[in-house]
Write a protein that holds these residues in place. Structure first.
Motif, short mmCIF file in Angstrom:
data_model
loop_
_atom_site.label_atom_id
_atom_site.label_comp_id
_atom_site.label_asym_id
_atom_site.label_seq_id
_atom_site.Cartn_x
_atom_site.Cartn_y
_atom_site.Cartn_z
N LEU A 1 1.51 -6.13 0.01
CA LEU A 1 1.53 -5.20 1.14
C LEU A 1 2.14 -3.86 0.73
O LEU A 1 1.66 -2.79 1.15
CB LEU A 1 2.34 -5.81 2.29
CG LEU A 1 2.31 -5.08 3.64
CD1 LEU A 1 0.89 -5.00 4.19
CD2 LEU A 1 3.24 -5.78 4.64
N LEU A 2 3.18 -3.91 -0.09
CA LEU A 2 3.79 -2.68 -0.61
C LEU A 2 2.77 -1.85 -1.37
O LEU A 2 2.68 -0.62 -1.19
CB LEU A 2 4.96 -3.04 -1.53
CG LEU A 2 5.69 -1.88 -2.22
CD1 LEU A 2 6.48 -1.07 -1.21
CD2 LEU A 2 6.62 -2.40 -3.33
N LEU A 3 1.96 -2.51 -2.18
CA LEU A 3 0.95 -1.82 -2.96
C LEU A 3 -0.15 -1.25 -2.08
O LEU A 3 -0.57 -0.10 -2.26
CB LEU A 3 0.36 -2.77 -4.01
CG LEU A 3 -0.71 -2.19 -4.94
CD1 LEU A 3 -0.13 -1.06 -5.78
CD2 LEU A 3 -1.29 -3.29 -5.84
N SER A 4 -0.63 -2.03 -1.13
CA SER A 4 -1.74 -1.58 -0.29
C SER A 4 -1.34 -0.42 0.61
O SER A 4 -2.16 0.49 0.86
CB SER A 4 -2.26 -2.75 0.56
OG SER A 4 -1.26 -3.22 1.45
N ARG A 5 -0.11 -0.41 1.09
CA ARG A 5 0.35 0.70 1.94
C ARG A 5 0.75 1.91 1.13
O ARG A 5 0.73 3.04 1.64
CB ARG A 5 1.51 0.23 2.82
CG ARG A 5 1.08 -0.77 3.87
CD ARG A 5 2.22 -1.12 4.81
NE ARG A 5 1.78 -1.98 5.91
CZ ARG A 5 2.58 -2.47 6.84
NH1 ARG A 5 3.87 -2.19 6.82
NH2 ARG A 5 2.09 -3.26 7.80
N GLY A 6 1.18 1.67 -0.11
CA GLY A 6 1.50 2.79 -0.99
C GLY A 6 2.76 3.54 -0.63
O GLY A 6 2.94 4.68 -1.06
N PRO B 1 8.44 -4.77 3.11
CA PRO B 1 7.43 -3.77 3.45
C PRO B 1 6.87 -3.96 4.87
O PRO B 1 6.53 -2.99 5.54
CB PRO B 1 6.34 -4.02 2.39
CG PRO B 1 7.09 -4.57 1.22
CD PRO B 1 8.17 -5.43 1.82
N SER B 2 6.83 -5.21 5.33
CA SER B 2 6.28 -5.48 6.67
C SER B 2 7.23 -5.06 7.78
O SER B 2 6.86 -5.10 8.96
CB SER B 2 5.97 -6.98 6.80
OG SER B 2 7.13 -7.77 6.60
N LEU C 1 4.39 5.66 -3.40
CA LEU C 1 4.53 5.01 -4.69
C LEU C 1 3.98 5.91 -5.79
O LEU C 1 2.91 6.51 -5.64
CB LEU C 1 3.76 3.67 -4.71
CG LEU C 1 4.25 2.54 -3.80
CD1 LEU C 1 3.36 1.32 -3.97
CD2 LEU C 1 5.69 2.18 -4.07
N THR C 2 4.71 6.00 -6.87
CA THR C 2 4.23 6.77 -8.02
C THR C 2 3.23 5.93 -8.81
O THR C 2 3.07 4.72 -8.57
CB THR C 2 5.40 7.16 -8.94
OG1 THR C 2 5.97 5.96 -9.49
CG2 THR C 2 6.47 7.92 -8.15
N VAL D 1 3.99 -2.82 -9.85
CA VAL D 1 3.65 -3.80 -8.81
C VAL D 1 2.46 -4.64 -9.24
O VAL D 1 2.45 -5.88 -9.07
CB VAL D 1 3.36 -3.10 -7.47
CG1 VAL D 1 2.83 -4.11 -6.45
CG2 VAL D 1 4.60 -2.42 -6.93
N GLU D 2 1.43 -4.00 -9.78
CA GLU D 2 0.24 -4.73 -10.23
C GLU D 2 0.60 -5.77 -11.28
O GLU D 2 0.06 -6.89 -11.28
CB GLU D 2 -0.80 -3.74 -10.77
CG GLU D 2 -1.45 -2.88 -9.68
CD GLU D 2 -2.24 -1.72 -10.23
OE1 GLU D 2 -2.14 -1.47 -11.48
OE2 GLU D 2 -2.93 -1.03 -9.46
N ALA D 3 1.52 -5.42 -12.18
CA ALA D 3 1.95 -6.37 -13.21
C ALA D 3 2.76 -7.51 -12.59
O ALA D 3 2.61 -8.68 -12.97
CB ALA D 3 2.77 -5.65 -14.28
N MET D 4 3.61 -7.19 -11.63
CA MET D 4 4.43 -8.22 -10.99
C MET D 4 3.58 -9.20 -10.20
O MET D 4 3.87 -10.40 -10.16
CB MET D 4 5.47 -7.56 -10.07
CG MET D 4 6.57 -6.81 -10.81
SD MET D 4 7.65 -5.88 -9.71
CE MET D 4 8.43 -7.22 -8.80
N LEU D 5 2.52 -8.72 -9.59
CA LEU D 5 1.64 -9.59 -8.81
C LEU D 5 0.99 -10.68 -9.66
O LEU D 5 0.58 -11.72 -9.15
CB LEU D 5 0.56 -8.77 -8.11
CG LEU D 5 1.00 -7.96 -6.89
CD1 LEU D 5 -0.09 -6.98 -6.46
CD2 LEU D 5 1.35 -8.89 -5.73
N LEU D 6 0.93 -10.45 -10.97
CA LEU D 6 0.31 -11.41 -11.87
C LEU D 6 1.27 -12.50 -12.34
O LEU D 6 0.84 -13.48 -12.95
CB LEU D 6 -0.26 -10.68 -13.10
CG LEU D 6 -1.38 -9.67 -12.83
CD1 LEU D 6 -1.75 -8.94 -14.13
CD2 LEU D 6 -2.60 -10.37 -12.25
#
Length: 365
Positions: A329-334, A283-284, A299-300, A307-312
């Motif tokens: 970063l992928l989640l925050s940029r969407g 993502p960077s 992101l849908t 992503v939220e589940a994977m971060l855990l």
């Protein structure tokens, strides 16, 4: 679990048949005595959401037991399916034959109703018998492909990829029968997520130019692809890199290669490839390579939930914090993108510039 499996050798079929007889005899004895049989199945996991750092998910240790009895209707059905599949496995072992999961399903389609029911029973049997799936003579229809500087043989059939290093060969299904005969010119192994990217590299003669081996599982890798990749790394002692889409599914496929899957967590130590490094697409990197807005997709809601589940997942926090940073970063940029988005630079940009420069420059995590 690993220690128990080490006792299985060339006498694997007879050992497993003995264990099958012991299991079925126990069930029959309980039934003849008017007692409800109890089948205890160990449960494993390759990650949790524990943040204290006190988890044991990567140790191959059972995290609990599931008890199947005839006192619950859902358990009765599972035991029925398990015993039917076990009978097929026993026959395969006795006759020294192999069958696919799909073959087993079609033996009792009205009882099984769907493939996932058979898959679950096979996993339960592996846990009960303390073995891997291929030990049961149950095989997958292989999806993986390989090309590059490699020679190998499978059960006497020889594959000489070196003569045509940019030609795809099927990943062998019976990995236990593979013998590696490699001329020491391969520099590394590159795993790519998708067949389309694999074909792009073949068309660009990537293996010829870079003296490497390229493998693809064509999406989520099946067991033969993961076992074959592990075998290559163990035998050839080459660095391995992974190229996936910059999206939740690509990164999840990446984690499957390195850490294994939850469904087969009981066998993770024999399937995971801890040496693999993430080569891209990060993502960077989106801004660095000036990808236009048209190449980026939002992101849908499903993507964000994934992503939220994977971060855990504990293994990202513990063993791959840089992967977790990129995922965050992928989640925050969407925004997400495919590997093919790099072709906006030029059709051969991926094979001639992106991959060589990243590998030579050590730009991987």
């Amino acid at each position: 679990m690993e220690g128990k499996r080490s006792c299985l050798s060339s006498s694997i079929p007879s050992d497993l048949l003995r264990r099958i007889r012991k299991l079925t005899l126990s069930i029959l004895t309980n039934l003849s005595n008017g007692q409800s049989p109890v089948v205890q199945i160990d449960r494993f996991r390759n990650y949790c959401t524990e943040t204290s750092g006190n988890c044991y998910c990567n140790c191959g240790i059972s995290v609990g037991k599931e008890l199947l009895t005839l006192q619950r209707e859902c358990h009765t059905r599972r035991l029925d399916v398990l015993l039917r599949v076990l009978l097929v496995v026993q026959t395969l072992l006795q006759q020294n034959r192999h069958g696919s999961k799909r073959d087993i399903y079609y033996m009792h389609p009205t009882v099984f109703k769907e493939q996932s029911v058979v898959d679950r029973a096979i996993n339960d049997i592996c846990i009960l018998l303390q073995c891997s799936r291929h030990n049961l003579n149950v095989v997958s229809v292989g999806n993986g492909m390989v090309m590059g500087w490699l020679k190998f043989s499978e059960a006497g059939r020889k594959f000489d990829c070196i003569n045509n290093p940019n030609t795809a060969y099927p990943v062998p299904v019976h990995v236990e029968d593979v013998e590696i005969d490699i001329i020491g010119v391969a520099r590394y192994i590159l795993v790519v997520e998708k067949e389309s990217v694999f074909q792009r590299l073949a068309n660009d003669s990537f293996c010829t130019r870079n003296r490497c081996i390229v493998v693809t599982g064509r999406g989520y890798p099946d067991v033969p692809t993961r076992r074959f990749l592990r075998l290559l790394i163990e035998k050839l002692h080459l660095p391995a890199y992974c190229l996936v889409d910059c999206d939740p599914y690509g990164i999840d496929i990446l984690t499957t290669y390195r850490f294994g899957s939850m469904q087969m967590a009981y066998d993770a130590k024999f399937l995971c490839v801890p040496e693999i490094r993430w080569l891209g697409v990060f993502p960077s990197e989106v801004e660095k390579y000036c990808l236009p807005q048209q190449c980026l997709l939002p992101l849908t809601r499903e993507d964000k939930t994934r992503v939220e589940a994977m971060l855990l997942r504990c293994y990202l926090r513990r063993e791959a914090p840089q992967w977790r940073f990129e995922l965050d970063l992928l989640l925050s940029r969407g925004l997400k993108c495919e590997i093919e988005a790099l072709s906006v630079q030029s059709l051969s940009f991926l094979s001639e510039e992106y991959l060589p420069s990243k590998i030579q420059g050590g730009v991987y995590i």
